[in-house]
Each structure stands twice: as C-alpha cells, then as structure tokens.
Design a protein around this motif. Structure first.
Motif, short mmCIF file in Angstrom:
data_model
loop_
_atom_site.label_atom_id
_atom_site.label_comp_id
_atom_site.label_asym_id
_atom_site.label_seq_id
_atom_site.Cartn_x
_atom_site.Cartn_y
_atom_site.Cartn_z
N ALA A 291 0.83 -1.20 0.00
CA ALA A 291 0.00 0.00 0.00
C ALA A 291 0.87 1.25 0.00
CB ALA A 291 -0.93 0.01 1.21
N GLU A 292 0.26 2.34 -0.44
CA GLU A 292 0.94 3.63 -0.50
C GLU A 292 1.48 4.03 0.87
OE1 GLU A 292 -2.09 2.86 -1.43
OE2 GLU A 292 -2.56 3.64 -3.42
N THR A 293 2.59 4.79 0.86
CA THR A 293 3.13 5.27 2.14
C THR A 293 2.24 6.35 2.73
OG1 THR A 293 4.45 6.93 1.02
CG2 THR A 293 5.50 4.82 1.42
N THR B 216 -0.94 0.87 6.24
CA THR B 216 0.18 0.30 5.51
C THR B 216 1.24 -0.16 6.50
OG1 THR B 216 1.69 0.59 3.66
CG2 THR B 216 1.46 2.45 5.16
N ASN B 217 2.15 -1.02 6.02
CA ASN B 217 3.19 -1.58 6.88
C ASN B 217 2.57 -2.25 8.11
OD1 ASN B 217 5.90 -2.10 7.09
ND2 ASN B 217 6.25 -0.43 8.53
N CYS B 218 1.62 -3.11 7.88
CA CYS B 218 0.89 -3.67 9.03
C CYS B 218 0.33 -5.06 8.73
CB CYS B 218 -0.26 -2.74 9.40
SG CYS B 218 -1.46 -2.57 8.10
N ILE B 219 -0.19 -5.67 9.78
CA ILE B 219 -0.93 -6.92 9.65
C ILE B 219 -2.38 -6.58 10.00
CG2 ILE B 219 -1.15 -9.30 10.45
CD1 ILE B 219 1.69 -8.97 11.68
N VAL B 220 -3.32 -6.85 9.08
CA VAL B 220 -4.72 -6.61 9.39
C VAL B 220 -5.35 -7.95 9.78
CG1 VAL B 220 -6.87 -5.53 8.61
CG2 VAL B 220 -4.70 -4.88 7.56
N LEU C 25 -1.46 -8.88 4.94
CA LEU C 25 -0.18 -8.20 5.15
C LEU C 25 -0.05 -7.02 4.20
CD1 LEU C 25 2.26 -11.25 5.39
CD2 LEU C 25 0.59 -10.43 7.06
N GLU C 26 0.33 -5.88 4.74
CA GLU C 26 0.60 -4.71 3.90
C GLU C 26 2.05 -4.31 4.08
OE1 GLU C 26 -1.36 -3.33 1.76
OE2 GLU C 26 -3.44 -3.24 2.47
N ALA C 27 2.75 -4.10 2.98
CA ALA C 27 4.09 -3.51 3.04
C ALA C 27 4.04 -2.21 2.24
CB ALA C 27 5.12 -4.46 2.45
N PRO C 28 4.83 -1.22 2.59
CA PRO C 28 4.76 0.06 1.89
C PRO C 28 5.18 -0.10 0.42
CG PRO C 28 5.99 0.26 3.94
CD PRO C 28 5.79 -1.20 3.70
N LEU C 29 4.49 0.62 -0.44
CA LEU C 29 4.76 0.51 -1.88
C LEU C 29 4.77 1.92 -2.48
CD1 LEU C 29 5.08 -0.96 -4.48
CD2 LEU C 29 2.76 -1.78 -4.32
#
Ligand SMILES: [Zn+2]
Lengths: 51, 437, 387
Positions: free
Chosen positions: C216-218, C223-227, C279-283
């Motif tokens: 996900a966008e910065t 973002t940068n998280c576990i949902v 899982l979201e990592a910054p993109l």
C-alpha cells in the motif's frame, strides 16, 4: 462469453462504425477527421480484444 | 529531479501554446501537449521511447466506459427529443405553471438535474434536456446570458448530485473509502444551491409575453404524442436501475450503457414519429465528438503526466502547502484542475488530499462531497471548458464566452463557499452520512 | 487522389501505426507466461477451478501449489497478487514455492490470485508492463498487473457494485477487485467466482490460516501492518512484537473493521473456520506524489518527493533516503508469514505447520530476492508451471 458482454461488443462495434462513418463523411475539417480516429483507437483495441 | 520534471511540464505548456497558436482545437492542443511531454520524458527514459505509443493509447482507455455511457445516453435522449417528447414536457410545464413562475423554475431545475444525476456527467444534462430547457427559460422571460448561466450551474450540480458522482467515485476507489452515504451530503446542498441559482438568475422577467403568445411560439408536438409515450422509455430505464438495486443478485450486471440502449429501443418503438435511427446515431456521435475526444485525450495526458512525474510534482506541491494556504488555494486549484484535466484532477489532487484530510481528523465522506461540489465549476474553465462550451452552443448564446462566465459568478462563489465549509466542518456534518446508511 | 483522401490516408497511417505499435505491446503483456519452477517441497499443482466448476475454462482460473509434509498437521494458504500491482506479494510467494520444505502440515500457495488482473494494465497511471528481478543466472521477468481484473475478462461494470451478500455499495471498479468480492458467489461475477473458489478451497481442505499479501501507499493510513479480525488478533499482535524484537522491523497491527465488507481479512473469518491475516508492506510506486513511474522506483522505492513529505510528517511509515526496497518488502512478508505460522503452531500443537528452507528478512536483504529463484532453463521440464 456471457450474453451481456457480447452485447457490449455489439455496442462498441456500433459506435466504432458511427465514428468511421463520420470520418468518411467529413470532407474539409482535418481536425475533426483526426478526432474521429483518435476516439476510434480504444474502441478498435477493445473490439479486437487486445486491451 | 524537481528541475527535470519542471522542464517537462514547461515543454508540455509550450506545446499546448504552440498548438493553440496554430489554431488547433482544444482537444488537439491537449494531444500535442501529451505527445510533447512524452517525448521530453523519453530523454530520461520516463517513459522509454518504445513505450510512448503504449502510454498514449493506454490513457485513452481511462474513460472508455464513460464514453459508452455518453453515447448511449445521448442517443436515448435524442430519440425522445426527435419524437417530440421533450417539447411535450416543456409545453406541459409552461402551460401548467406559467403564472407560477417559481414552480416553473423549480420544475425545470429538476428536469435539468435528472440526466446528470443519473450518469454523473453534467454534459449529458446539457446535451439531452439543455436545449428545450433553455427554450422554456427563455419563454419565462429570462435573458439568453442568464439562461446559459443557469444551464451551466445546474448541469454542474447535476453531475455532483447522487446517485452517480464520478469525482467522488474516483476518489473513493483510490482511497479505499466505500462509495456509500453520499446521498444526503451531496443531495441536500445540490437542491439548496440549485434552488438558489434558478431563483437568483431567473427572478427577473425581461419581457412581457402572454401565455398564449409563448405557446404559439413553441414547436408543435406530433399529434399522437402523449404522457405515456414520454414516460415509458424513462420508466424502462429507471425500472432497470431499480431492479438492479432491489434484486442485485437475481439478474446479471447490465451496466448503464446497456440500460440506456434498451430504454432507447423502447423510445424508438413508442415514438409517434418515424425516426431514422442510423442517421440520428451518426449525428449524435458527431455532436459528441469533441467531448469523446476530450475524454480519450485527457486520459492520455494524465498518463503522460504520471509517467513523467509531472502529476507527482503537482500532487506534491498541493500536499506540501500549509493547511490554511491549502484551504484557500482549493478555491482555485479544484476548478482549475478540472479545467485542465477534467476528471483527472480528482485522481491527481483528490486522492492524496483526502488521505491527508482524513489523517487530520476530517470526515472523509463529507469532505469528498464538499470537494466534488466545487469540481464541476471547473468544467466552465479553459482549456477544456467542456460543459461551458456545450452550454453556450445549446442555449444559443451569441455573446462572448467570458461574458457568459461572468454571469455565473454569484452561484459560483456560493457553491465554492459551501464546498469549502463542508470540508472544514465535515466532522460536524457526519450525521448527513449516517442518515443515508 | 483528392486532397481530402491524401489527408485521410495520412491520418489513417499515423493512427494505425500508433495503434498497432501499442497493440503488440498490450498483446505480449497479456499473453506473457511466467515460468514457476516447482521446488522440492511441491507435491501437487492443481487449478483453483477444481473448487468451483463455473471458473473452469475462464481466463480467471489460476494455479494452486500444494506442499504437503510427511506428517499430518495444520494447513496454511498463502494468497498473492490479489492486487497484481502490488508485486512484493508474488515475489514472496515464489520464494515459498521454489524453496520451502514442509516437514509437518501443508502449505498451499496461490501465486497469482487475480490472474486476469495480472494481465491488465492501469490506464492513467503509467505503470511499466514488466519488471525484471536480477538473479544469479540472468534476470527473471514478471508481468506488472493492475489492481482490478481486465475488462476483457469481466465486462461491463455495474453502475455501482453491490456486494454479496450484505448489499453494501462500492464503486463500480470494485466489481473487478478481488479484495472486495469476498466471500463470492458460485454463479456471480467472474471475480466473485474466484473468491468463492478460494472460500471452497479453505472449507474443503480445512485450512487453518490464510495469509493475503498486499502492498500500500506510504500515504495510506493502513500500511506496513498486519490486518486481522478479532479471532486472529492475538496471533497477529504477538507476531508483530516478535518480528520487531528479533528482526528489527516495525509492522503494526490493524483490526479488521466489522462494517467494511468484501475484504479477505473480514469475510474469510466470517464465512469459514479459517483465521485470516492481510499483510501490507509500503509501496511508494503507488503513491500519487512521486517522480517518474519507472521500474527503478518500483524496485527500490526511492523518491525525493516522498522523502520531503516524510520530513513534513505526512507519510504513515518511516521513510529515509534508502527508500523502501523490494528486498525489504519481500523480506518482511516472508518473516511475518513464517512467524504467523510459528505462533499458530505454538497454540495449536496438533494442527502445527513446520516449514523450513525459507529465508527471512535479513537474509533476503543481504542476498537479494532473485537469489531464491531457480533457472527455468536448467530445471526439469515437468517441474515448470506457467501462469
Ligand atoms: Zn492490495
């Protein structure tokens, strides 16, 4: 392909045909001719299932 | 990198100017700008030259489905117009309410609001019911300049009106905020502002025609025309939409273009007059050509701006502004972005802006609603001036474009203030969203 | 020939050249086949349509890789490329498929969940068509897809997407978004069939843990998280703490909102026994305020505008001049997935899943993502699967 999708290709072909008709009919205005063809691009690529 | 991107932006602006100087139409000016921007970008491999054609063409797909809606919706209304249906309705309104001026004005406002509200495009309102409404407003003794101003503002409001608001939809899709709960935050301001606009601009009667005289000047209606023949196509269209909402899982998805096509077919069948469908379709596409071309080319322009970083630069500049400056500049930025990019502005500025506003505690749905009231105003601004140009054509206003635009200033300012206040007080107005849920 | 027709022919030539030039590139992108080398752990490869008849033969059907351990145990499903423009997902999934050994329980991986979306491009956003990951034997080429399925495979869009079964309304675009069409319908839209098939897979195979990988966008708050939904919250929280303490990267936990329907982390938990995690990592590539959308930006995530916005505290993730490299993102995903499985196994001994040979965060950053991909030219033909 679902029936409704086929109808959408039909609508696209119809609009493309109208654009081509207008292109052929346009005698003087070069800019109008160009616009007809520009608008035609996405319709053509859709009809031929490229994009 | 700022310098590099700034340079590409400059080249795009210059290309636009050069094309304008060579007397190219607005659409081709934008196309020149896109091509020049792409070529300039190719120097820094953004995009690589070999990909340039692909980027230009890919952009034209951005609004392909909107183009389908435009064409089918306009063909639908053109059939109704051709069959005398629109004249029938206008005559009905004038006959019934000629002496109740306010009611007549409000009825015409509603007629103007409906097509745009349903399709999300103010241009559809203008293209479909614009001409007859302009006529009717003229019969009510309103000057051509003010008629054009009314048409333009109401068409803009119609695009913002629920159920379909394309700016809000673009932002919702881009921000992962569900497109729900917009009915009241959009519907209430639209109705209030619309009412104000028609009453303010339409209050003064500038001639003293009698009803009989007005009616005699109106176009004649085919003998066999009646309420059913006008209503049936609309009922078909609304019926199809209603069914898709009430039993969404019972039927396959039809989509607006097919729903308009079916309604058009019904209109063709019940028309008291024989209509040459092919010629009508051809002429409709010709009428819409500038609009369709704008949609296609704006998509390309947007894509080139993104791939070269120009879009990022603009977006960055807006987001970096101090909050107060940002709120004030929105008054200009929002309409200007629409004037240059039409719906593209909603993506470039709207999406990051809404995330930002959301993060400082504003209510995203109401803020989006507020923003999307201001966006349609930009449809009167050059270079595209999409709705503005159509309005002038349809209302047969012969004065200069600027004189027409100046006539809209009071509602313009009021709409802007309403929109900005909705953003500022969005948290307090969140009850409007809850009503709709 | 008249002047009119000279003009017309010229215009036709120009427009046709542009159309054909781009058409060839679109066609090549849509029909590019990614070779996936089944690693030593892969025991069988099936199609998603095995779990939903109506998906069979459609362009949305996609491969499912099974890695079954010798010992009976729990089952984990990894879903990648739900959004095909978030490519850290497929890169992480391929590391599992080409390397993982499963000692107990099984691992099921769907590397290209929205197969149609991976063959689509995003108009207006100027993506690259492909990106290349350097490896020891050359570079491995991947399709860069779109968030939504291709209109060529699902057309038309509704005016508004009505979510099944709660009738919540979404933008028309979300009818092609496989993270809005959960839990899906057997005879609904094509993308609803895709999510329905995955639900069926989880129900019939008895999957314990499902992990849906995204980026996900910065500038996006989530973002940068576990949902995770309530039932998966404990495991998510402990995983987040452990990766932070042991591996040194931040990955906070976000609760899955009850009212936001159609998402994997919501519907999988509500419509099956499976515990979902997203899982979201910054993109940074997806952010609006960035410089040119180049392959470099996609891979290293370095951008001067984002750096400046970060100093203005307008981003939701830590960001410095090192950007957010693909290695960092893929590494985070691999570590978080391993730790989630580990934490689940500790709490459910009889359903435990033991996986080895998968690199973690630090190792992936050191060696690069491509280090873990096998050369298809040297692999056994029978072990190569195209998707
Ligand atoms: Zn995603």
């Amino acid at each position: 392909m679902p029936f409704i999708t086929i109808l959408y290709y039909g609508i696209s072909i119809f609009i493309a045909a109208m654009l081509i008709w207008n292109f052929v009919k346009e005698k003087h205005d070069t800019q109008k001719m160009a616009l007809c063809l520009i608008v035609l691009i996405p319709f053509l690529l859709r009809i031929f299932r490229i994009r | 990198m700022y310098l590099q991107i700034g340079l590409i932006l400059l080249i795009m602006v210059l290309a636009y100017g050069l094309a304008k100087w060579k007397n190219l139409s607005v659409e081709l000016c934008m196309a020149s700008s896109a091509v020049a921007g792409g070529l300039a970008g190719a120097f820094i491999k953004a995009p690589p030259l070999i990909q340039l054609a692909r980027h230009l063409v890919e952009g034209t797909f951005t609004y392909l489905d909107v183009m389908l809606v435009f064409v089918t919706a306009t063909i639908f209304i053109k059939i109704i117009t051709e069959s005398g249906g629109v004249d029938y309705v206008v005559r009905g309104i004038i006959t019934a309410f000629f002496n109740m001026r306010i009611v007549a004005l409000l009825m015409l406002m509603i007629v103007l609001l409906i097509p745009g509200a349903l399709t999300g495009a103010g241009s559809v309102s203008i293209l479909t019911v614009g001409a007859p409404c302009a006529m009717a407003l003229g019969y009510l003794g309103i000057s051509k300049k003010r008629v054009a101003a009314i048409l333009f503002i109401i068409a803009g409001l119609s695009a913002a009106a629920p159920p379909v608001n394309i700016w809000a939809m673009i932002i919702s899709a881009g921000t992962a905020i569900p497109y729900v709960g917009f009915e009241f935050p959009l519907g209430i301001p639209v109705l209030i502002l619309g009412t104000f606009t028609v009453l303010f601009l339409g209050w003064k009667r500038e001639n003293n025609m009698e009803l009989a005289e007005v009616l005699s000047r109106m176009p004649t209606i085919p003998e066999k025309m009646n309420a059913w023949r006008v209503a049936l196509p609309f009922m078909t269209f609304f019926g199809l939409i209603a069914i898709s909402r009430i039993w969404p899982f019972a039927l396959p998805v039809m989509g607006l273009p097919l729903q308009f096509s079916i309604a058009a077919l019904v209109a063709l069948l019940v028309s008291p007059k024989r209509i040459n469908f092919l010629v009508l379709s051809r002429d409709t596409v010709k009428l819409l050509l500038p609009l369709l071309a704008t949609m296609a080319i704006v998509g390309s322009l947007q894509q080139i701006m993104t791939v070269t970083g120009v879009r990022g630069l603009i977006s960055y500049t807006v987001i970096s502004m101090p909050l107060i400056v940002l709120y004030i500049s929105l008054i200009f930025i929002i309409p200007i972005s629409e004037g240059i990019l039409t719906y593209g502005g909603a993506a470039i500025i709207g999406i990051p802006l809404v995330w930002f506003l959301d993060s400082i505690g504003l209510h995203a749905t109401v803020a989006i609603a507020g923003l999307s009231l201001i966006w349609p105003l930009g449809d009167g601004l050059p270079p595209t001036a999409l709705i503005g140009r159509l309005t002038v054509i349809m209302s047969d206003y012969k004065g200069s474009y600027t004189s027409f635009l100046k006539a809209t200033w009071v509602p313009w300012v009021l709409i802007t203030i309403t929109g900005i206040l909705m953003i500022l007080f969005s948290a307090k107005l969140s009850f409007l969203v809850e009503w709709g849920m | 020939m008249s002047r009119e027709w000279i003009q017309k022919s010229l215009l036709i030539c120009i427009v046709m050249t542009i159309t054909i030039l781009s058409g060839v590139q679109f066609y090549r992108h849509r029909h590019f086949q990614l070779p996936i080398v089944a690693g030593p752990g892969v025991t069988k490869v099936t199609m998603l349509s095995d779990y939903c008849q109506s998906l069979k033969g459609t362009p949305a059907d996609t491969r499912v890789f099974f890695m079954e351990g010798a010992e009976e145990g729990g089952k984990t499903l990894i879903i990648a490329n739900t959004h095909s423009n978030e490519p850290a997902a497929i890169l992480a999934a391929l590391i599992f498929i080409e390397n993982a050994m499963v000692d107990r329980g099984s691992l099921i991986v769907i590397p290209q969940f929205n197969n149609s979306g991976s063959r689509n491009t995003k108009p207006g956003d100027g993506y690259v068509l492909f990106f290349d990951i350097p490896t020891e034997w050359g570079s491995k080429r991947f399709r860069m897809g779109n968030r939504n399925a291709a209109p060529l495979d699902q057309w038309p869009d509704p005016d508004v997407y009505v979510h099944y079964p709660d009738k919540k309304l979404f933008s028309f675009l979300d009818a092609r978004n496989t993270n809005r069409t959960w839990p899906g319908r057997e005879n609904g839209l094509l993308m609803e069939k895709v999510t329905f098939a995955a639900m069926e897979l989880m129900r019939t195979e008895g999957v314990d843990v499902a992990i849906d990988i995204h980026g996900a966008e910065t500038m996006f708050p989530v973002t940068n998280c576990i949902v995770a939904p309530k039932k998966a919250m404990r495991i998510a929280t402990i995983t987040s703490m452990i990766v932070n303490a042991r591996e040194g990267f931040e990955n906070h936990v976000e609760p899955s909102p009850k009212s936001f329907r159609g998402l994997s982390h919501r519907e999988i938990g509500d419509f099956s026994e499976t515990m979902p995690f997203l899982l979201e990592a910054p993109l940074p590539f997806l952010d609006q305020p960035t410089g040119p959308k180049t392959e470099a930006l996609l891979l290293d995530g370095k951008d001067p505008f984002l750096l400046s916005l970060s100093k203005q505290k307008k981003l939701f993730v830590p960001y410095d001049s090192t950007g957010w490299s693909m290695e960092k993102r893929v590494g985070q995903h691999c570590s978080v997935i391993l730790e989630l499985m580990n934490q689940f196994s500790r709490r459910n001994r009889e359903r435990s899943i033991i996986v080895s040979q998968v690199p973690k965060y630090a190792e992936i950053i050191e060696r690069g993502v491509g280090f873990y991909y096998k050369d298809p030219d040297k692999a056994d033909r029978e072990r190569i699967y195209y998707n």
